[in-house]
Scaffold this motif. Structure first.
Motif, PDB file in Angstrom:
ATOM      1  N   VAL A 215       0.863  -1.182   0.000  1.00  0.00           N
ATOM      2  CA  VAL A 215       0.000   0.000   0.000  1.00  0.00           C
ATOM      3  C   VAL A 215       0.896   1.227   0.000  1.00  0.00           C
ATOM      4  O   VAL A 215       1.735   1.397   0.896  1.00  0.00           O
ATOM      5  CB  VAL A 215      -0.923   0.025   1.235  1.00  0.00           C
ATOM      6  CG1 VAL A 215      -1.824   1.255   1.194  1.00  0.00           C
ATOM      7  CG2 VAL A 215      -1.759  -1.245   1.306  1.00  0.00           C
ATOM      8  N   MET A 216       0.747   2.092  -0.992  1.00  0.00           N
ATOM      9  CA  MET A 216       1.597   3.267  -1.123  1.00  0.00           C
ATOM     10  C   MET A 216       0.869   4.517  -0.617  1.00  0.00           C
ATOM     11  O   MET A 216      -0.358   4.527  -0.522  1.00  0.00           O
ATOM     12  CB  MET A 216       2.011   3.436  -2.583  1.00  0.00           C
ATOM     13  CG  MET A 216       2.788   2.248  -3.110  1.00  0.00           C
ATOM     14  SD  MET A 216       3.364   2.478  -4.799  1.00  0.00           S
ATOM     15  CE  MET A 216       4.208   0.915  -5.060  1.00  0.00           C
ATOM     16  N   PRO A 217       1.609   5.557  -0.281  1.00  0.00           N
ATOM     17  CA  PRO A 217       0.967   6.787   0.190  1.00  0.00           C
ATOM     18  C   PRO A 217       0.024   7.371  -0.860  1.00  0.00           C
ATOM     19  O   PRO A 217       0.237   7.221  -2.071  1.00  0.00           O
ATOM     20  CB  PRO A 217       2.154   7.725   0.442  1.00  0.00           C
ATOM     21  CG  PRO A 217       3.325   6.817   0.641  1.00  0.00           C
ATOM     22  CD  PRO A 217       3.080   5.638  -0.255  1.00  0.00           C
ATOM     23  N   ALA A 218      -1.017   8.031  -0.382  1.00  0.00           N
ATOM     24  CA  ALA A 218      -1.962   8.679  -1.294  1.00  0.00           C
ATOM     25  C   ALA A 218      -1.245   9.740  -2.125  1.00  0.00           C
ATOM     26  O   ALA A 218      -0.329  10.414  -1.645  1.00  0.00           O
ATOM     27  CB  ALA A 218      -3.097   9.308  -0.500  1.00  0.00           C
ATOM     28  N   TRP A 219      -1.653   9.876  -3.368  1.00  0.00           N
ATOM     29  CA  TRP A 219      -1.067  10.884  -4.237  1.00  0.00           C
ATOM     30  C   TRP A 219      -1.490  12.270  -3.774  1.00  0.00           C
ATOM     31  O   TRP A 219      -2.673  12.511  -3.475  1.00  0.00           O
ATOM     32  CB  TRP A 219      -1.518  10.666  -5.681  1.00  0.00           C
ATOM     33  CG  TRP A 219      -0.859   9.480  -6.328  1.00  0.00           C
ATOM     34  CD1 TRP A 219       0.156   8.727  -5.829  1.00  0.00           C
ATOM     35  CD2 TRP A 219      -1.182   8.917  -7.605  1.00  0.00           C
ATOM     36  NE1 TRP A 219       0.497   7.729  -6.718  1.00  0.00           N
ATOM     37  CE2 TRP A 219      -0.307   7.817  -7.809  1.00  0.00           C
ATOM     38  CE3 TRP A 219      -2.121   9.232  -8.582  1.00  0.00           C
ATOM     39  CZ2 TRP A 219      -0.349   7.038  -8.962  1.00  0.00           C
ATOM     40  CZ3 TRP A 219      -2.172   8.456  -9.734  1.00  0.00           C
ATOM     41  CH2 TRP A 219      -1.288   7.375  -9.924  1.00  0.00           C
ATOM     42  N   THR A 220      -0.547  13.185  -3.760  1.00  0.00           N
ATOM     43  CA  THR A 220      -0.844  14.570  -3.425  1.00  0.00           C
ATOM     44  C   THR A 220      -1.097  15.355  -4.712  1.00  0.00           C
ATOM     45  O   THR A 220      -0.524  15.063  -5.758  1.00  0.00           O
ATOM     46  CB  THR A 220       0.316  15.207  -2.641  1.00  0.00           C
ATOM     47  OG1 THR A 220       1.517  15.145  -3.425  1.00  0.00           O
ATOM     48  CG2 THR A 220       0.539  14.471  -1.325  1.00  0.00           C
ATOM     49  N   GLY A 221      -1.967  16.350  -4.615  1.00  0.00           N
ATOM     50  CA  GLY A 221      -2.256  17.181  -5.790  1.00  0.00           C
ATOM     51  C   GLY A 221      -2.971  16.445  -6.894  1.00  0.00           C
ATOM     52  O   GLY A 221      -2.887  16.852  -8.069  1.00  0.00           O
ATOM     53  N   PHE A 222      -3.668  15.384  -6.547  1.00  0.00           N
ATOM     54  CA  PHE A 222      -4.377  14.578  -7.544  1.00  0.00           C
ATOM     55  C   PHE A 222      -5.789  14.338  -7.045  1.00  0.00           C
ATOM     56  O   PHE A 222      -5.981  13.965  -5.883  1.00  0.00           O
ATOM     57  CB  PHE A 222      -3.663  13.242  -7.755  1.00  0.00           C
ATOM     58  CG  PHE A 222      -4.150  12.425  -8.922  1.00  0.00           C
ATOM     59  CD1 PHE A 222      -3.488  12.462 -10.148  1.00  0.00           C
ATOM     60  CD2 PHE A 222      -5.284  11.623  -8.819  1.00  0.00           C
ATOM     61  CE1 PHE A 222      -3.934  11.706 -11.223  1.00  0.00           C
ATOM     62  CE2 PHE A 222      -5.740  10.875  -9.880  1.00  0.00           C
ATOM     63  CZ  PHE A 222      -5.056  10.921 -11.095  1.00  0.00           C
ATOM     64  N   PRO A 223      -6.812  14.551  -7.913  1.00  0.00           N
ATOM     65  CA  PRO A 223      -6.722  14.925  -9.328  1.00  0.00           C
ATOM     66  C   PRO A 223      -6.615  16.437  -9.508  1.00  0.00           C
ATOM     67  O   PRO A 223      -6.832  17.200  -8.574  1.00  0.00           O
ATOM     68  CB  PRO A 223      -8.056  14.411  -9.887  1.00  0.00           C
ATOM     69  CG  PRO A 223      -9.006  14.629  -8.738  1.00  0.00           C
ATOM     70  CD  PRO A 223      -8.206  14.300  -7.502  1.00  0.00           C
ATOM     71  N   THR A 224      -6.300  16.826 -10.738  1.00  0.00           N
ATOM     72  CA  THR A 224      -6.327  18.229 -11.116  1.00  0.00           C
ATOM     73  C   THR A 224      -7.527  18.447 -12.034  1.00  0.00           C
ATOM     74  O   THR A 224      -8.351  17.561 -12.219  1.00  0.00           O
ATOM     75  CB  THR A 224      -5.029  18.604 -11.851  1.00  0.00           C
ATOM     76  OG1 THR A 224      -5.004  17.950 -13.144  1.00  0.00           O
ATOM     77  CG2 THR A 224      -3.803  18.175 -11.061  1.00  0.00           C
ATOM     78  N   GLU A 225      -7.603  19.615 -12.608  1.00  0.00           N
ATOM     79  CA  GLU A 225      -8.672  19.899 -13.571  1.00  0.00           C
ATOM     80  C   GLU A 225      -8.337  19.384 -14.963  1.00  0.00           C
ATOM     81  O   GLU A 225      -9.169  19.443 -15.862  1.00  0.00           O
ATOM     82  CB  GLU A 225      -8.941  21.418 -13.621  1.00  0.00           C
ATOM     83  CG  GLU A 225      -9.483  21.992 -12.323  1.00  0.00           C
ATOM     84  CD  GLU A 225     -10.824  21.373 -11.936  1.00  0.00           C
ATOM     85  OE1 GLU A 225     -11.671  21.187 -12.829  1.00  0.00           O
ATOM     86  OE2 GLU A 225     -11.004  21.068 -10.742  1.00  0.00           O
ATOM     87  N   ASP A 226      -7.120  18.883 -15.135  1.00  0.00           N
ATOM     88  CA  ASP A 226      -6.663  18.423 -16.445  1.00  0.00           C
ATOM     89  C   ASP A 226      -6.676  16.891 -16.466  1.00  0.00           C
ATOM     90  O   ASP A 226      -5.745  16.236 -15.989  1.00  0.00           O
ATOM     91  CB  ASP A 226      -5.254  18.948 -16.713  1.00  0.00           C
ATOM     92  CG  ASP A 226      -4.785  18.720 -18.147  1.00  0.00           C
ATOM     93  OD1 ASP A 226      -5.285  17.771 -18.793  1.00  0.00           O
ATOM     94  OD2 ASP A 226      -3.911  19.463 -18.617  1.00  0.00           O
TER      95      ASP A 226
END
Length: 288
Positions: A236-247
């Motif tokens: 289990v990896m750390p949650a992604w930061t800055g995700f999702p974006t508007e793109d």
């Protein structure tokens, strides 16, 4: 009748030593590699496109091992879905950022198509106290369909959603604090995909990870499963930061980029039997 015989055979697999099951998988993998010529060519094309710098001998070795891992992971479903809980606890090691599943934050589990993904789902449902949702495609055989759904939901609270039911039940479960087990790294055709790079080639990729995360107000937690000599390691990896974006396109390209880094650590354990590059950009010829 043949479906029920096959299911009975898998139930027998649950009671054999793991070394016997894996050994049978080696033999079956070699047979498939020799006889399933069209699918072997798919694997060869995929590896040549994604690893042009590797030698032909290295790619052949990865291809042969991929067929072995394919067979082993299929036979392992016997004990994953039928063996006692304590057997699974001995054979599956869950490591990494467990704390990501604490609380009730809507969570999408990004589980790429490594051959160990069935063990990954099982490890989470056994050890994490959350309501899990998984999307499935109905099987032609009702007996096999029921067997697969029962196996994947044998522990914990797991809801199996039919892909044809659309996104509303998926988003509803997420917004209620659920955890969605998502496998978006496949080619489902031009209607459901966008073209983003994958190993330097434009690949039709489902943008559902970004869209579900945004619409469900969910965080994304990657889970990568590896076949090991003693069973599986599920990280289990750390949650992604800055995700999702508007793109959405940039998000989906980022997903592929991070997936490549994991594949590079175990090229023979990724699902190369899938025609990942079947859908081509306009004007480009088929690679298969």
């Amino acid at each position: 009748m043949w479906s029920r015989i096959g299911i009975a055979f898998m139930r027998v697999m649950a009671w054999l030593p793991l070394s016997w099951v894996r050994g049978l998988g080696v033999v079956l993998g070699w047979v498939l590699y020799a006889l399933a010529v069209p699918r072997r060519r798919v694997v060869e094309v995929n590896l040549r496109l994604c690893f042009p710098e590797a030698s032909a001998a290295q790619r052949r070795q990865w291809g042969r091992r991929a067929f072995v891992h394919f067979a082993q992971s299929w036979l392992d479903r016997g004990w994953l879905w039928h063996a006692p809980r304590e057997v699974l606890a001995r054979r599956i090691q869950l490591v990494g950022s467990w704390q990501e599943f604490e609380g009730s934050t809507p969570t999408i589990i990004f589980s790429p198509h490594f051959f160990g993904l069935e063990a990954g789902g099982m490890a989470l449902s056994m050890n994490v106290n959350r309501v899990f949702t998984s999307i499935f495609t109905p099987q032609p055989s009702p007996a096999v369909d029921a067997w697969m759904k029962a196996g994947r939901s044998r522990f914990g609270e797991v809801t199996m959603l039919n892909r044809s039911n659309g996104v509303k039940p998926i988003l509803s479960n997420l917004r209620q604090g659920g955890a969605l087990y998502l496998l978006p790294d496949m080619n489902f055709g031009p209607e459901e995909s966008i073209f983003v790079p994958f190993y330097g080639h434009l690949a039709a990729t489902v943008p559902s990870l970004s869209r579900f995360a945004r619409l469900g107000r969910a965080k994304v937690v990657p889970v990568v499963s590896r076949i090991t000599p003693t069973g599986y390691e599920v990280e289990v990896m750390p949650a992604w930061t800055g995700f999702p974006t508007e793109d959405v396109e940039a998000d989906t390209a980022l997903m592929n980029q991070r997936l490549q880094a994991w594949i590079n650590t175990m090229p023979d354990q990724y699902y190369w039997v899938h025609k990942r590059f079947k859908t081509r950009p306009p004007g480009e010829p088929s690679v298969y």
